[in-house]
Design an enzyme around this catalytic site. Structure first.
Site, mmCIF file in Angstrom:
data_model
loop_
_atom_site.group_PDB
_atom_site.id
_atom_site.type_symbol
_atom_site.label_atom_id
_atom_site.label_comp_id
_atom_site.label_asym_id
_atom_site.label_seq_id
_atom_site.Cartn_x
_atom_site.Cartn_y
_atom_site.Cartn_z
ATOM 1 N N LYS A 1 28.817 26.014 42.298
ATOM 2 C CA LYS A 1 27.773 25.048 41.949
ATOM 3 C C LYS A 1 27.206 24.513 43.251
ATOM 4 C CE LYS A 1 26.537 24.134 37.773
ATOM 5 N NZ LYS A 1 25.664 25.289 37.551
ATOM 6 N N GLU B 1 31.104 35.135 41.200
ATOM 7 C CA GLU B 1 31.911 34.037 40.654
ATOM 8 C C GLU B 1 33.045 34.524 39.758
ATOM 9 O OE1 GLU B 1 31.458 29.789 38.240
ATOM 10 O OE2 GLU B 1 29.683 30.820 39.002
#
Length: 398
Positions: free
Chosen positions: A225, A209
């Site tokens: 997410k 990420e």
């Protein structure tokens, strides 16, 4: 300002410079020039102090919109930058939460590198002598589920919309931990795979990420997410899940707001929404948000805007951090912070999910997930276990 000299993990082997996001072409020639570390007892604003330290060592980052000057081969190449989740919370005036379970770790570290003779290729480290004990969890599955229920109650009261809950585990070890951290950093999908070492501590990262990236005057963040097993069925479930999509879009909106604070007016855009990508044996949903950097923006203000990352806090960010501090029994340590590379004209910081840290006698890992009104406590416990499983297997040598 306190400055530490070139440093390394005492009693641990030196495996060369493998900082996440460091220029690939430079890694074999990087030599540590200077180091600065910060802990709360040191006082001061760590973001401002880090920016000042970098400038003093030939890496001015006070105006990120200004084109980088010509590269001096004899000067600094760039620097590793690590900011813990607790330090990030402090930058926005939020409580830092429970104590760091690995107190040898600094909360902020900056390591400046120049170039030297190419290092010889690292020899394969033998597995013999490495021992990893049983994991001791910071909370039981029931306690984790009860924390999820407490977050849902806070959402029901209107205190928050989403909170990311993180658990911790530690295991004793014997032998040199750096090969184990190297295995972790090499996991498939680790965009920010790498290590950073210091006196009596080391961090290994396998994060996919992007917390924030700056290239050619444009800021980019890639929040993740939504998680499912990396099977055809899991991918279909992730794409079809209204709960996962709502959780994801909420964080995308938060990240748009964070970038808008440091961007040129009207330049924030969502380039990609809810793309499904693979990390190890998991599918994860990722979006890309970008913006043009505002004139005069410095590194310190950028860190204050994006730390800690919205995907590991929740929304609204400050209210979510209050819940995190109240519910998590152990500090986030090296996890859920920032780690990567900074240099004039280029910043690339990963968010330290899928990250482990070692101190003198223990290995530490963390894992969690975002809690919304639609969360099922047992499913959230299972998701955290699925995220930490590849990390623990790599550390164990499996």
């Amino acid at each position: 300002m306190r400055e530490d000299g070139p440093d390394g993990v005492e009693t641990l082997s030196r495996a060369g410079v493998d900082v996440p996001a460091a220029p690939v072409a430079c890694r074999r020639t990087l030599v540590e020039r200077a180091r600065w570390q910060w802990r709360p007892a040191d006082g001061g604003d760590p973001a401002a102090l880090a920016q000042e330290f970098l400038a003093a060592h030939g890496l001015p980052l006070h105006d990120l919109a200004r084109p980088a000057a010509g590269h001096d081969p004899a000067g600094a190449c760039g620097a590793a930058l690590y900011v813990s989740a607790a330090a990030g919370a402090g930058l926005v005036g939020a409580p830092s939460g429970a104590a760091n379970p690995a107190p040898a770790l600094p909360e902020v570290a900056v390591v400046v590198y120049g170039h030297g003779p190419p290092a010889p290729p690292a020899a394969a480290a033998p597995a013999a002598g490495w021992w990893l004990g049983d994991w001791a969890e910071s909370w039981t599955p029931r306690q984790h589920a009860e924390a999820v229920t407490a977050v849902r109650a806070a959402i029901g009261r209107g205190d928050v919309y989403q909170v990311n809950l993180v658990g911790h585990a530690a295991a004793r070890y014997a032998g040199d931990p750096l090969p184990a951290l190297g295995r972790l950093a090499a996991l498939p999908g680790a965009r920010y795979g790498g290590t950073l070492t210091g006196a009596g501590w080391a961090i290994g990262c396998a994060s996919p990420e992007t917390l924030v990236e700056l290239t050619d005057g444009r800021l980019v963040t890639r929040p993740i997410k939504g998680t499912r097993p990396a099977t055809a069925v899991g991918r279909a479930e992730l794409l079809a899940s209204a709960k996962e999509r709502a959780e994801h879009v909420m964080i995308v909106d938060l990240e748009r707001n964070d970038l808008a604070r440091v961007a040129r007016t009207g330049s924030v855009r969502v380039d990609e929404l809810f793309a499904v990508r693979r990390w190890c044996d998991l599918w994860q949903a990722e979006s890309t948000v970008s913006a043009a950097v505002a004139d005069g923006l410095g590194l310190a203000d950028l860190l204050r805007a994006v730390c800690p990352g919205g995907s590991v806090t929740g929304a609204p960010k400050l209210a979510a951090l209050d819940r995190v501090a109240a519910l998590e029994p152990v500090g986030r340590g090296a996890s859920m912070g920032a780690l990567g590379w900074v240099a004039p004209g280029r910043i690339d910081l990963g968010l330290t999910i899928r990250t482990a840290a070692v101190d003198a006698d223990r290995v530490h890992v963390w894992a969690g997930g975002g809690i919304t009104w639609g969360s099922d406590p047992d499913a959230e416990v299972a998701e955290a276990a699925a995220k930490t499983r590849p990390v623990r297997a790599a550390l164990a040598g499996r």
